[in-house]
Design a protein around this motif. Structure first.
Motif, PDB file in Angstrom:
ATOM      1  N   GLU A 140       0.805  -1.224   0.000  1.00  0.00           N
ATOM      2  CA  GLU A 140       0.000   0.000   0.000  1.00  0.00           C
ATOM      3  C   GLU A 140       0.837   1.273   0.000  1.00  0.00           C
ATOM      4  N   THR A 141       2.151   1.148   0.109  1.00  0.00           N
ATOM      5  CA  THR A 141       3.015   2.332   0.109  1.00  0.00           C
ATOM      6  C   THR A 141       2.898   3.036  -1.245  1.00  0.00           C
ATOM      7  N   GLU A 142       2.675   4.344  -1.209  1.00  0.00           N
ATOM      8  CA  GLU A 142       2.412   5.086  -2.434  1.00  0.00           C
ATOM      9  C   GLU A 142       3.692   5.369  -3.217  1.00  0.00           C
ATOM     10  N   TRP A 143       3.568   5.262  -4.535  1.00  0.00           N
ATOM     11  CA  TRP A 143       4.648   5.605  -5.460  1.00  0.00           C
ATOM     12  C   TRP A 143       4.765   7.130  -5.537  1.00  0.00           C
ATOM     13  N   ASN A 144       5.962   7.638  -5.356  1.00  0.00           N
ATOM     14  CA  ASN A 144       6.181   9.087  -5.410  1.00  0.00           C
ATOM     15  C   ASN A 144       6.814   9.450  -6.754  1.00  0.00           C
ATOM     16  N   PRO A 145       6.053  10.036  -7.674  1.00  0.00           N
ATOM     17  CA  PRO A 145       6.600  10.366  -8.995  1.00  0.00           C
ATOM     18  C   PRO A 145       7.676  11.444  -8.952  1.00  0.00           C
ATOM     19  N   GLU A 146       7.767  12.148  -7.826  1.00  0.00           N
ATOM     20  CA  GLU A 146       8.780  13.202  -7.706  1.00  0.00           C
ATOM     21  C   GLU A 146      10.157  12.637  -7.370  1.00  0.00           C
ATOM     22  N   LYS A 147      10.198  11.386  -6.904  1.00  0.00           N
ATOM     23  CA  LYS A 147      11.479  10.777  -6.545  1.00  0.00           C
ATOM     24  C   LYS A 147      12.217  10.293  -7.787  1.00  0.00           C
ATOM     25  N   ASN A 148      13.531  10.188  -7.663  1.00  0.00           N
ATOM     26  CA  ASN A 148      14.363   9.729  -8.766  1.00  0.00           C
ATOM     27  C   ASN A 148      14.355   8.196  -8.805  1.00  0.00           C
ATOM     28  N   HIS A 149      13.656   7.634  -9.785  1.00  0.00           N
ATOM     29  CA  HIS A 149      13.601   6.183  -9.940  1.00  0.00           C
ATOM     30  C   HIS A 149      14.437   5.772 -11.151  1.00  0.00           C
ATOM     31  N   GLY A 150      15.061   4.604 -11.063  1.00  0.00           N
ATOM     32  CA  GLY A 150      15.803   4.076 -12.195  1.00  0.00           C
ATOM     33  C   GLY A 150      14.866   3.668 -13.316  1.00  0.00           C
ATOM     34  N   ASP A 151      15.415   3.523 -14.517  1.00  0.00           N
ATOM     35  CA  ASP A 151      14.600   3.174 -15.678  1.00  0.00           C
ATOM     36  C   ASP A 151      13.931   1.816 -15.530  1.00  0.00           C
ATOM     37  N   TYR A 152      14.635   0.867 -14.899  1.00  0.00           N
ATOM     38  CA  TYR A 152      14.038  -0.455 -14.700  1.00  0.00           C
ATOM     39  C   TYR A 152      12.809  -0.348 -13.801  1.00  0.00           C
ATOM     40  N   ALA A 153      12.931   0.383 -12.690  1.00  0.00           N
ATOM     41  CA  ALA A 153      11.800   0.557 -11.779  1.00  0.00           C
ATOM     42  C   ALA A 153      10.634   1.232 -12.485  1.00  0.00           C
ATOM     43  N   LEU A 154      10.922   2.251 -13.277  1.00  0.00           N
ATOM     44  CA  LEU A 154       9.868   2.949 -14.009  1.00  0.00           C
ATOM     45  C   LEU A 154       9.170   2.020 -14.991  1.00  0.00           C
ATOM     46  N   SER A 155       9.941   1.152 -15.648  1.00  0.00           N
ATOM     47  CA  SER A 155       9.340   0.234 -16.624  1.00  0.00           C
ATOM     48  C   SER A 155       8.449  -0.801 -15.934  1.00  0.00           C
ATOM     49  N   LYS A 156       8.852  -1.279 -14.761  1.00  0.00           N
ATOM     50  CA  LYS A 156       8.018  -2.254 -14.048  1.00  0.00           C
ATOM     51  C   LYS A 156       6.767  -1.584 -13.471  1.00  0.00           C
ATOM     52  N   PHE A 157       6.912  -0.338 -13.013  1.00  0.00           N
ATOM     53  CA  PHE A 157       5.741   0.398 -12.537  1.00  0.00           C
ATOM     54  C   PHE A 157       4.766   0.635 -13.687  1.00  0.00           C
ATOM     55  N   GLY A 158       5.307   0.991 -14.855  1.00  0.00           N
ATOM     56  CA  GLY A 158       4.464   1.193 -16.032  1.00  0.00           C
ATOM     57  C   GLY A 158       3.773  -0.082 -16.468  1.00  0.00           C
ATOM     58  N   ALA A 159       4.487  -1.202 -16.354  1.00  0.00           N
ATOM     59  CA  ALA A 159       3.894  -2.498 -16.702  1.00  0.00           C
ATOM     60  C   ALA A 159       2.751  -2.838 -15.749  1.00  0.00           C
ATOM     61  N   GLU A 160       2.949  -2.576 -14.468  1.00  0.00           N
ATOM     62  CA  GLU A 160       1.882  -2.817 -13.493  1.00  0.00           C
ATOM     63  C   GLU A 160       0.653  -1.976 -13.827  1.00  0.00           C
TER      64      GLU A 160
END
Length: 334
Positions: A140-160
């Motif tokens: 339930e922890t919220e994703w913070n779009p303002e934080k610096n995420h790596g490209d892999y993390a962004l791709s898995k979040f986008g896939a979800e």
């Protein structure tokens, strides 16, 4: 019939073995004959070659919709394990295309072919971000779009996001978010690359921590969720939160190698990722240590697995036991 993507990787291959051992009818897609050989070798190492011959293999790519449509014929359940894993910023476009667009294709085909249930293998990298003063991450922890995420993390979040969209369109889904996965076979890819580094005398360690798990636990939880009435939920699949120093020392002891002996303080890892960037530019090679990797090596976030343990009444394999088995199998394979 069950469809598995990523069957030529560690999680997918272990999943195939588990399904076949439980007398399931399985179809799996592969991209190249060379990748198929890796799974064949794994089954041979497990003395289960006769089960490998029961898999219905279809050559396809998750980015090739016509090929996927053929693979989806007569499929009732889907395990989507295929993904590109890379922490090199130069692979940003490829990560997004494979992990996001590929997953979108998979869920769209699942809807079109009236698949009963869909399981997506995500990552703890796609879980939310702790706020100041917090250390525990849950589903339930919220994703913070303002934080610096790596490209892999962004791709898995986008896939979800694509999987959740399909859920709103009527597809029954479950998502698993494993930590760093250890399992036999497929050396030196994935987390098993750590064993190769230790074998070769890797000298550095850090004192951050990460969530780790055994591939057999990931597979058992996936199949249990798919057989249950649970849907429209995601689950953190982490056996233990282990200090990276302890993890590397444990692997070194299991491999009978010298323990890493240089503490990589934050200023060292900060210098290291910059040097890695410079060397990659000068010699046109892939990045091996990035800013995101350096940051994660000092992270002390804790991943909470209580949701999956309580909902499935599940007990994880102790990680030191798993690491010993994996190390022994690695030495045997050399």
């Amino acid at each position: 019939m069950i469809l598995v993507t990523g069957g030529t990787g560690m999680v997918g291959a272990h999943l195939l073995l588990h399904l076949l051992q439980n007398n399931e009818a399985v179809r799996a897609i592969y991209r190249t004959p060379a990748s198929l050989e890796k799974t064949k070798t794994f089954f041979a190492q497990e003395n289960q070659s006769f089960l490998f011959d029961k898999i219905q293999w279809i050559q396809a790519d998750i980015l090739d919709i016509p090929a996927l449509e053929k693979a989806f014929e007569d499929i009732s359940h889907v395990y989507h394990c295929a993904a590109l894993i890379s922490f090199d910023p130069n692979h940003e476009e490829q990560l997004r295309k494979t992990n996001i667009e590929g997953t979108a294709n998979m869920v769209n085909c699942s809807i079109d072919f009236s698949v009963k249930k869909f399981c997506y293998v995500s990552s703890i990298a796609a879980l939310g971000d702790t706020k100041e003063g917090e250390t525990v991450i849950t589903e339930e922890t919220e994703w913070n779009p303002e934080k610096n995420h790596g490209d892999y993390a962004l791709s898995k979040f986008g896939a979800e996001t694509e999987v959740w969209r399909a859920s709103q369109e009527g597809l029954q889904i479950v998502i698993v978010n494993p930590g760093v996965i250890f399992g036999t076979g497929f050396y030196p890819s994935g987390s098993n690359e750590l064993l190769c580094k230790i074998q070769n005398g890797f000298p550095f360690y850090s004192k951050g921590s990460t969530g780790i798990t055994a591939v057999n636990d990931v597979v058992k939880i996936m199949t249990s969720l798919m057989k249950s009435e649970i849907h429209g939920e995601r689950f953190t699949v982490v056996s233990e939160n282990m200090n990276l120093q302890e993890l590397l020392f444990t692997l070194a002891d299991n491999l009978h190698k010298k323990r890493p002996y240089i503490y990589a303080r934050p200023y060292i890892t900060s210098f290291a990722w910059r040097m890695d960037w410079l060397i990659s530019k000068l010699f046109f090679r892939e990045r091996t240590f990035t800013r995101a990797t350096a940051k994660s090596s000092h992270s002390t976030d804790i991943y909470d697995n209580s949701k999956v343990t309580s909902k499935l009444n599940y007990t994880f394999q102790p990680m030191k036991e798993c690491l010993a088995i994996v190390s022994q199998a690695y030495l045997k394979a050399q």
